[in-house]
Design an enzyme around this catalytic site. Structure first.
Site, PDB file in Angstrom:
ATOM      1  N   ASP A  87      43.478  33.812  39.597  1.00 11.46           N
ATOM      2  CA  ASP A  87      44.695  33.073  39.237  1.00 11.46           C
ATOM      3  C   ASP A  87      44.464  31.737  38.538  1.00 11.46           C
ATOM      4  OD1 ASP A  87      43.999  31.334  41.389  1.00 11.46           O
ATOM      5  OD2 ASP A  87      45.243  32.440  42.804  1.00 11.46           O
TER       6      ASP A  87
ATOM      7  N   HIS B 271      35.516  37.539  39.987  1.00 10.95           N
ATOM      8  CA  HIS B 271      36.307  38.742  39.693  1.00 10.95           C
ATOM      9  C   HIS B 271      37.131  38.593  38.408  1.00 10.95           C
ATOM     10  CE1 HIS B 271      36.085  40.293  44.137  1.00 10.95           C
ATOM     11  NE2 HIS B 271      34.963  40.462  43.465  1.00 10.95           N
TER      12      HIS B 271
END
Ligand code: BJW
Length: 251
Positions: free
Chosen positions: A103, A118
């Site tokens: 995010d 990730h």
């Protein structure tokens, strides 16, 4: 466990702190986690959507999931837990943040030493060529649109620039994560279920390196067994208390 006792043990180590972070840290910013109560999206589990197989079988389903998450993210802001890690960095007590989150909220909180193992949801890339672009502003309001095709090679789809199950992590990012783990003597494990490899192995390496491992979670995880301390509670409350008291104690 009394937080003051934990802090005294940390201070004795002359701490160099690495943080391993998961979705729980962004929960208070409005971002859903992957597992547990809010881990379902339209009745699909993360394991059914975050795979190259899911994308090749039904790219629209996978893109709809990422767009839904992007719409939430565009309203989200860092919370006190993200900001407390930035404070540790500003006080030169942090080696770095190893985040599984895509995010980007650590960066917005002002942290600089971050490795996003990730990937990053705000970027997308061609499944075939080297085309790479940011996509978080142009499609934000649209719930469901045509599938995005690569503007360079035109016939191939773009995909989110993230790591799915069965894919390997970027080797440089993983090397950085391993180095920070070995250069530190305290590891904070924050808001992760600890079930996804290889990140789930980092606390084990930290223990082998004689580091103190401290977990911040609302519940027990598979990692709890080999943590020196588990501080249970919402990390947006426990982590700022921990870092503020630690910084004060180290003055
Ligand atoms: C709070 C809170 C609050 C809530 N305060 N806390 C069999 C055995 C072992 C391993 C494998 C296996 N079969 C395959 C594997 C490997 C596989 C794996 O680990 N699978 C397991 C699930 C079994 N891993 C991989 O495939 C990885 N690659 C790899 O290993 O390469 C080598 C290889 C290749 C081929 C074959 C085999 C090996 C890649 C993993 C990629 C994971 N990708 C995702 C999606 C990323 C993009 C996206 O965001 O869409 O990453 S899946 C998803 O899980 C996401 C997350 O980063 C990751 C971890 O989740 P996280 O962050 O822990 O979230 P949750 O929801 O699980 O937990 C939240 C926690 O917060 C909970 O504990 C709550 O209690 C807590 N919480 N509110 C504090 N306020």
């Amino acid at each position: 466990m009394n937080i003051d006792t934990v802090i005294e043990t940390v201070v004795e180590k002359k701490p160099k702190i690495v943080s391993v972070v998961g979705a729980g840290i962004s929960k208070a910013s409005g971002m859903p986690t992957f597992r547990g109560e809010d881990g379902l999206w339209n009745n699909y589990r993360a394991e059914e959507l975050a795979t190259p197989y899911a994308f090749s079988r039904d790219p629209k389903l996978v893109w709809d999931w990422y767009r839904a998450r992007m719409r939430i993210l565009l309203e989200a802001e860092p919370n006190p837990a993200h900001c407390s890690l930035t404070k540790l960095e500003e006080k030169n007590i942090s080696t770095g943040i190893i985040t599984q989150n895509v995010d980007g909220l650590h960066e917005i909180a002002g942290s600089k030493k971050i490795v996003e193992v990730h990937g990053r949801i705000r970027y997308r890339r061609c499944v075939n060529c080297d085309h790479f672009e940011r996509w978080d502003s142009n499609e934000k309001a649209q719930k469901s649109i045509e599938l995005p095709y690569c503007p360079k090679c035109e016939t191939n789809l773009l995909r989110p620039d993230v790591v799915w199950f069965g894919e390997t992590l970027d080797s440089q990012s993983w090397q950085q994560a391993a180095e920070w783990t070995m250069q530190s003597n305290v590891m904070l494990v924050i808001g992760t279920s600890g079930v996804v490899a290889p990140v789930s192995t980092l606390p084990i390496y930290a223990k082998q390196n004689n580091s103190l491992v401290i977990e911040f979670n609302i519940e027990q995880t598979p990692i709890s067994g080999y943590c020196d301390y588990s501080l249970f509670g919402p990390c947006e409350e426990t982590l700022p208390e921990f870092t503020d008291k630690l910084i004060e104690r180290m003055k």
